[in-house]
Write an enzyme that holds these catalytic residues in place. Sequence first.
Site, PDB file in Angstrom:
ATOM      1  CG  HIS A 101     122.055  50.159  -5.270  1.00 45.54           C
ATOM      2  ND1 HIS A 101     121.648  49.783  -4.012  1.00 45.54           N
ATOM      3  CD2 HIS A 101     123.406  50.121  -5.239  1.00 45.54           C
ATOM      4  CE1 HIS A 101     122.706  49.550  -3.257  1.00 45.54           C
ATOM      5  NE2 HIS A 101     123.793  49.747  -3.982  1.00 45.54           N
ATOM      6  CG  ASP A 131     118.354  49.126  -3.322  1.00 51.08           C
ATOM      7  OD1 ASP A 131     118.276  48.999  -4.549  1.00 51.08           O
ATOM      8  OD2 ASP A 131     119.419  49.359  -2.715  1.00 51.08           O
ATOM      9  N   GLY A 205     130.851  48.554  -3.564  1.00 51.93           N
ATOM     10  CA  GLY A 205     131.142  47.188  -3.990  1.00 51.93           C
ATOM     11  C   GLY A 205     130.628  46.153  -3.016  1.00 51.93           C
ATOM     12  CG  ASN A 206     131.376  45.728   1.228  1.00 51.59           C
ATOM     13  OD1 ASN A 206     132.266  46.530   1.458  1.00 51.59           O
ATOM     14  ND2 ASN A 206     131.530  44.430   1.448  1.00 51.59           N
ATOM     15  CB  SER A 207     125.697  47.491  -2.653  1.00 49.14           C
ATOM     16  OG  SER A 207     125.856  48.743  -2.052  1.00 49.14           O
ATOM     17  N   GLY A 264      96.122  51.734   5.602  1.00 47.52           N
ATOM     18  CA  GLY A 264      95.674  53.095   5.318  1.00 47.52           C
ATOM     19  C   GLY A 264      95.595  53.986   6.542  1.00 47.52           C
TER      20      GLY A 264
END
Length: 469
Positions: A101, A131, A205-207, A264
């Site tokens: 992101h 992500d 901003g840490n992501s 499954g």
Amino acid sequence: MKYTVQIFALFFVLSFVSFAQEDDDVYRYAAGLSKAFQNAANRAIPATVKVLAHLRTQEELKSLRIQAPAVRTSRDSRQPGDETGTAMIIDPGGILLTNNHVIAKGKEIEVELPDGRKYFVKKYRHDPETDLAVMWLDLPAGDEIPYVEFGDSDKTALCEWVLAIGNPFELDSSVSVGIISAKGRSLGAIQRTEFFQTDAAINPGNSGGPLINLRGEVIGINTAIISRGTGANQGIGFALPSNNAKWVAQQLISKGKVDRGWLGAVTYPVTPWEAKRLGVKPNTGVVVDYTVQKSPAEKAELEQDDVILSFAGQPVNAVYQLQRCVERAEIGKSHRIVFIRNGKKYAVEVDIELLPPSSGPAMLIGGGAQSYLDGPLGLQVLQANDQILNRLNIKGKQGVLAINVTQGGIGDKSGLKNGMLITQVNGTPVPTREAYVQARGASSLSDGIVMTIVLPGGTETKITVKLVE
């Protein structure tokens, strides 16, 4: 009297020395811990970079300057609307790891090292399921860059000291300190991994930045926070475990995509109630709810209420543990599953297949079912078809099935669990996903949402979901 005064004086002196000694010991301990923080941070900071995901390329900016020469420029390469975040260098050849992101909206991506060097990213590969994204720098020949070292996140303990490093609010190379508050957390929007919960300050901003241990090793990737209205840290942050990130990164680097194994079987935890019903110990294994048609689990004849204890020799005590084992299993090979059925232990060989591209919850159920992510409640709902209702032994009812209930979320705290069928929201029938979305839109968490629930087997009850401050 003289001796009494001397004894008292001696006691006073010894007490003072004792207290002073204790103060020195406390200081030395605190100073030692502070030094450990410094050493850990100094190992990781040089390889923790600032990311600028530009919404316009350099060519587009040049065109704008030609058309509008009065537009001011600055030494800073940031432009209005640019996404900022953090990444870590994981290979001296110029390979970086970050959150997807952080860079997803960028047309051109630039990174800046703490020493001021700047590079553009020449390519990247991403895995939206976790992500995560891997980036390759356009690194000139001869340039040497630092890189981080990974630790074993499986060995990370509850309450262990950790440091979060990144660029919160564009404040470069910031460090915050906290502990591991919990392990095995799930987030509704990211379903292919579990998370550490930490109280180390994580802000916008840490992501994509590292969560490190006192040895300076990366044990997590800072990914998300819970924040009510402010968008800033409130003591609850989430980091993706480094072992999961390493596995994803290795796949993206070697193949450009992530191939996951597929069993499954839809499972849920062994709660105390389920343990009593099935005659097993609580929190031991996971319970099979149902198997997908023509899946490896169905072919291996796994059945509803089987309690899976291990997969390929790895103990399984949580749903995410089974998912992780299966996803990383060698595809096309047989793997042993040990399980309990009707009080007896069995073993079966299962041929793991490649996870189909469309295998979200809808694909797992079959029949074209559609899911809806109810973020505020921390769960997904899936329109229940005949196959689902038959497996749940529910007759004459229509509704949506609660799945992927986030542990510790509002829905979970209110009593909603995986496998519950929601038939009404505040008295309004919700036979379809669309009806559920409409009914939820007209409801208020602050006022409380009364849900009519049908449990597996057909028992009906009501649950009130309410926001608790």
